[in-house]
Each structure stands twice: as structure tokens, then as C-alpha cells.
Design an enzyme around this catalytic site. Structure first.
Site, short mmCIF file in Angstrom:
data_model
loop_
_atom_site.label_atom_id
_atom_site.label_comp_id
_atom_site.label_asym_id
_atom_site.label_seq_id
_atom_site.Cartn_x
_atom_site.Cartn_y
_atom_site.Cartn_z
N VAL A 1 97.38 18.14 75.18
CA VAL A 1 97.28 16.92 75.99
C VAL A 1 98.69 16.39 76.30
CG1 VAL A 1 95.05 16.24 75.07
CG2 VAL A 1 97.12 15.39 73.98
N HIS B 1 112.68 15.16 75.52
CA HIS B 1 111.57 14.72 74.65
C HIS B 1 111.99 13.54 73.79
CE1 HIS B 1 109.29 18.09 76.05
NE2 HIS B 1 110.22 18.93 75.68
N ARG C 1 117.00 31.01 74.35
CA ARG C 1 117.03 30.78 75.79
C ARG C 1 118.40 30.26 76.20
NH1 ARG C 1 112.00 26.88 76.45
NH2 ARG C 1 112.76 26.31 74.39
N VAL D 1 104.88 24.62 66.22
CA VAL D 1 106.25 24.94 66.61
C VAL D 1 106.60 24.17 67.88
CG1 VAL D 1 107.82 26.78 67.34
CG2 VAL D 1 106.18 27.20 65.50
N ASP E 1 105.74 18.61 70.67
CA ASP E 1 107.04 18.13 71.17
C ASP E 1 106.94 16.69 71.67
OD1 ASP E 1 105.50 18.77 73.36
OD2 ASP E 1 107.10 19.74 74.47
N LYS F 1 117.21 23.06 75.33
CA LYS F 1 116.63 22.13 74.36
C LYS F 1 117.39 20.82 74.32
CE LYS F 1 113.55 22.54 72.31
NZ LYS F 1 112.14 22.28 72.81
N GLU G 1 111.40 17.30 81.54
CA GLU G 1 109.95 17.07 81.40
C GLU G 1 109.44 15.85 82.14
OE1 GLU G 1 112.12 16.80 78.91
OE2 GLU G 1 111.74 14.95 77.81
N TYR H 1 115.70 19.67 78.60
CA TYR H 1 114.54 19.02 77.99
C TYR H 1 115.07 18.02 76.97
CZ TYR H 1 111.39 22.60 79.84
OH TYR H 1 110.67 23.40 80.67
N1 LIG Z 1 105.31 23.23 71.81
C1 LIG Z 1 105.94 23.75 72.85
O1 LIG Z 1 106.76 24.64 72.70
C2 LIG Z 1 105.62 23.28 74.24
C3 LIG Z 1 106.01 24.01 75.37
C4 LIG Z 1 105.64 23.55 76.63
C5 LIG Z 1 104.91 22.37 76.76
N2 LIG Z 1 104.60 21.67 75.63
C6 LIG Z 1 103.80 20.43 75.66
O2 LIG Z 1 102.46 20.73 75.97
C7 LIG Z 1 101.82 19.51 76.34
C8 LIG Z 1 100.92 19.75 77.55
O3 LIG Z 1 101.71 19.99 78.71
P1 LIG Z 1 101.06 20.29 80.13
O4 LIG Z 1 102.16 20.74 81.02
O5 LIG Z 1 99.88 21.16 79.98
O6 LIG Z 1 100.59 18.83 80.58
P2 LIG Z 1 99.59 18.48 81.78
O7 LIG Z 1 99.97 17.11 82.22
O8 LIG Z 1 99.51 19.57 82.77
O9 LIG Z 1 98.17 18.42 81.04
C9 LIG Z 1 97.85 17.45 80.11
C10 LIG Z 1 96.36 17.22 80.17
O10 LIG Z 1 96.04 16.35 79.07
C11 LIG Z 1 94.98 15.52 79.51
N3 LIG Z 1 94.90 14.37 78.61
C12 LIG Z 1 95.77 13.35 78.46
N4 LIG Z 1 95.32 12.50 77.52
C13 LIG Z 1 94.15 13.01 77.06
C14 LIG Z 1 93.21 12.60 76.09
N5 LIG Z 1 93.39 11.47 75.39
N6 LIG Z 1 92.14 13.38 75.87
C15 LIG Z 1 91.94 14.51 76.58
N7 LIG Z 1 92.79 14.96 77.53
C16 LIG Z 1 93.88 14.21 77.76
C17 LIG Z 1 95.37 15.17 80.94
O11 LIG Z 1 94.26 14.68 81.69
C18 LIG Z 1 95.88 16.52 81.44
O12 LIG Z 1 94.87 17.29 82.07
C19 LIG Z 1 102.98 18.52 76.57
O13 LIG Z 1 103.11 17.65 75.47
C20 LIG Z 1 104.18 19.42 76.68
O14 LIG Z 1 105.38 18.73 76.35
C21 LIG Z 1 104.94 22.11 74.39
#
Ligand SMILES: NC(=O)c1ccc[n+]([C@@H]2O[C@H](COP(=O)([O-])OP(=O)(O)OC[C@H]3O[C@@H](n4cnc5c(N)ncnc54)[C@H](O)[C@@H]3O)[C@@H](O)[C@H]2O)c1
Length: 370
Positions: free
Chosen positions: A239, A96, A15, A298, A270, A75, A118, A94
Site C-alpha cells: 500500500v 523516504h 545500484r 527489506v 520503506d 538511496k 518517490e 530516493y
Molecule cells: N521495499 C522496497 O524495496 C520497495 C521498492 C519499491 C517500492 N516500495 C514501496 O512499495 C509501496 C507501494 O508502491 P506502489 O508504487 O505500488 O504504490 P501505488 O500508489 O501504485 O499503489 C498503492 C496502492 O495502495 C492502495 N492503498 C492505499 N491505502 C490503502 C489502504 N489503507 N488499504 C488498501 N489499499 C490501500 C492505493 O489505493 C493504491 O492502489 C510504497 O510504499 C513504495 O515506497 C518499496
């Protein structure tokens, strides 16, 4: 403003922080853009396209960082980039930081102003610069899970959609936010048996009315998660507690109750991961097995579909880059309290409370003028 776009150096990251179309808009506003050679080459944006948009092409990252007042990346900064950062410079990317103390120290020592995509918020409490990548990761999580479930890939040999006469695979999604909802859409599309777990009853109501009978919604407790995980073919961790480390919802002990060859996809990796046995992996070696359970962790999932991801990300970030460039960095943040929530590091201090708490560091709020 002098704006620099370096080439991303994280493994298998193609990206890029701005597209040629974004560069063109900023150049038209009178800003000076420097893009590292080949920065967008992996996704079909060659140097010629950036030049045609009005950017200068720099031979290496050092030249981009040396010249720019504002660095726009994708990143978090990598170890090789730490020495290139300097006091007074702004990094918009980003970060993190909650799960990355080494980077936090590097940013504090460099004295940069670091704004994390983020933690920028919107008036409705959503995270507008995380949303596009969460959409991508959420949609991708189901296709990677389907792949991991295949016997040759270490999975239990289950087809998520089943076939007539054979039941569908069971997908449990922890967290029904942006990533979780997009995962649910794809899992429903594949005809799997979908359960979304969240601790927000308001969100569970919204999901229930959005998906009707296509998903089961379950309130998150240790007991409900324990029971669902034991029956699942796939558990997707999605979550988020903004700025903080992810809660460990699936313990090592729960793994022993799962079906051998079941798959865990930890999108939350992340932020440290929401399974006790998660550790970050890369696209080069995305999975590993613990107690017979396939883990996919990942930390830059959207990096696998970089063209879609870059277009989605820059659709969201461009208006913020314009604000920084047009108004100046601190006036732009002072002007917009939600944008200011993105400020994680300023003048050698952590400025975001959740980030400071996760890192065990002191916190100094950046004061927004009344
Ligand atoms: N791995 C990757 O490449 C990648 C890419 C994009 C986003 N992410 C990550 O994905 C994750 C989710 O992002 P999002 O935008 O969907 O967030 P979001 O805030 O839209 O959703 C998170 C949800 O988690 C729920 N939650 C929080 N604590 C909880 C618990 N203890 N039990 C149950 N539910 C719980 C919240 O109520 C919320 O609905 C983040 O950590 C984000 O950084 C990772």
C-alpha cells in the site's frame, strides 16, 4: 552543470545513479560529470565505461560531493554522507523522509535542495520515478515469498503453485497499485491463488478487468483483511499513501490467527511498513519471525537485482536529470508542477505537506510562478 554520482554505501546496495549511457547523453549536452571510482563496478559498469562516456573518475565520495552542484544517487543519504552535503547543492535521489527524521534533520541543517524520486508525480497522478522500482519489488516479492515458504527457511512448507491434486498457496496482496499489480502477475504466473485488496474501488475494477478470473478483488476494510490474513500462506504489503507513513493494516493480534509458518512480505517498509510487527531488514539478514510468522521487510528490495534495477531506474530518471541540468534546478521545477512535487527540502524548510505532517514539522510550500 557539474553533476556528481557517488558510490552507494547502504549495505548490499550495488545500484548506481547514472549508467555510462546516461553519462554520455549529459556530457554530449555540455555538462561535467564526476563519478566515484567503482560506483558501478558491482553491476558491470566499470570506471573505464564511465571514462569512455566522458566522466571524470573521483577517488572518493568527498571529492564527488565537493565538486558537484547536482548529486544523483539511488538511496537516501546515509549518516556518513550528511557532513558532505552543503548549502546550495541539490540532491536528487530516493529520500523516504516520512520514516527517517534523522535524515530530514541532516538535510534541513545542511541547507540542501532535496528532490525525492518517490514524490515526483505525472499528469495522470502516478509516480513515474517510483514506478520502475515498485515493478521490480512487486515482481521480486513473490519469488522471495516462495523461498520463505520453504520449510528449511522457516516457512510452512507450501509450494505456491501446488501440483495436480494439491491446492495452490494463497497469496493476499494488500494494495493493488504498481507493486501490487506486478506481484499479482508473478503470483498468477506461479499458479497461486491470488487475492488483491485495495481501498480504491476504481483500482479494483481495473484489476478485475485486467486479470479476469485469475484474481479475486476485495475492498479493504479491517474485517476483510482480518478474514483474508487468517487463511493466507503469503501476505504481501504494497500500500502507499504518497509521502506519508504506511497505514498498519495487519495488527499483531491478527498474526495470532494466521497459519504458523505463513509469510509476510512488507514492500511498504520503506514508508514505515503496513504490518504492525514490521521492522526494516537488510539483504544480509532479510527475515525474522514473530509469533511463528516469517517477516521479510527489506527496505531496498531492488538492490538484490541491481543490474535490472539500475537500468529500469535510469530509464525513468534520465529525462529529469537532463531538465535539471539544462534549465537549472529551480527553473526546471518552476517549469513543471509535477516535477516540483518532488521537492521535499529547500533552504532549511520541508516543502512537501505529507512529509512535514509525517515528521511533525512545519511546512513551507515552494511557490511556483503562475
Ligand atoms: N521495499 C522496497 O524495496 C520497495 C521498492 C519499491 C517500492 N516500495 C514501496 O512499495 C509501496 C507501494 O508502491 P506502489 O508504487 O505500488 O504504490 P501505488 O500508489 O501504485 O499503489 C498503492 C496502492 O495502495 C492502495 N492503498 C492505499 N491505502 C490503502 C489502504 N489503507 N488499504 C488498501 N489499499 C490501500 C492505493 O489505493 C493504491 O492502489 C510504497 O510504499 C513504495 O515506497 C518499496
Amino acid at each position: 552543470m557539474r553533476i556528481g554520482v557517488p558510490k552507494e554505501i547502504k549495505i548490499h546496495e550495488y545500484r548506481v545513479g547514472l549508467t555510462p549511457a546516461g553519462v554520455r547523453e549529459l556530457v554530449e549536452l555540455g555538462h561535467e560529470l564526476t563519478v566515484q571510482t567503482q560506483a558501478g563496478a558491482g553491476i558491470g559498469f566499470g570506471d573505464a565505461a564511465y571514462q569512455a562516456a566522458g566522466a571524470k573518475i573521483a577517488a572518493d565520495a568527498a571529492a564527488v560531493f565537493a565538486n558537484a552542484e547536482l548529486i544523483v544517487k539511488v538511496k537516501e543519504s546515509q549518516a556518513a554522507e550528511y557532513p558532505l552535503l552543503r548549502r546550495g547543492q541539490t540532491l536528487f535521489t530516493y529520500l523516504h523522509l516520512a520514516a527517517d527524521p534523522a535524515q530530514a534533520q541532516a538535510l534541513l541543517q545542511a541547507g540542501v535542495t532535496a528532490i525525492a524520486y518517490e514524490t515526483v508525480t505525472a499528469a495522470d497522478g502516478s509516480l513515474p520515478l517510483l514506478t520502475p522500482m515498485s515493478e521490480v519489488a512487486g515482481r521480486m516479492s513473490v519469488q522471495v515469498a516462495a523461498n520463505c515458504l520453504q520449510q528449511a527457511n522457516g516457512g510452512r512448507g507450501v509450494l505456491l503453485g501446488g501440483v495436480p491434486g494439491v491446492e495452490s498457496g494463497k497469496v493476499v496482496i494488500l494494495g493493488g497499485g504498481v507493486a501490487g499489480t506486478n506481484a499479482a502477475e508473478m503470483a498468477i504466473g506461479l499458479r497461486s491463488d491470488v487475492t488483491v485488496v485495495d481501498r480504491s474501488t476504481k483500482r479494483l475494477r481495473e484489476l478485475s478487468s485486467l486479470f479476469g478470473a485469475s484474481v479475486k478483488t476485495v475492498y479493504a476494510t479491517t474485517a476483510t483483511i482480518e478474514a483474508l490474513v487468517a487463511e493466507a500462506d503469503v501476505v504481501i504489503g504494497a500500500v502507499l499513501i504518497p509521502g506519508a507513513s504506511a497505514p498498519k493494516l495487519v495488527t499483531r493480534a491478527m498474526l495470532k490467527t494466521m497459519k504458523p509458518g505463513a509469510v509476510l512480505v512488507d514492500i511498504s517498509i520503506d514508508q514505515g511498513g503496513c504490518f504492525e510487527t514490521s521492522r526494516p531488514t537488510t539483504h544480509a539478514a532479510p527475515t525474522y519471525v514473530v509469533d511463528g510468522i516469517v517477516h521479510y521487510c527489506v527496505s531496498n528490495m531492488p538492490g538484490a537485482v541491481p543490474r535490472t534495477s539500475t537500468l529500469a531506474l535510469t530509464n525513468a530518471t534520465l529525462s529529469y536529470v537532463k531538465q535539471l541540468a539544462q534549465l537549472g534546478v529551480m527553473p526546471a521545477l518552476t517549469n513543471d508542477a509535477h516535477f516540483a512535487n518532488g521537492l521535499n527540502v529547500h533552504q532549511g524548510q520541508i516543502t512537501h505537506p505529507a512529509v512535514a505532517q509525517a515528521l511533525g514539522l512545519s511546512f513551507r510550500p515552494y511557490r511556483i510562478a503562475a
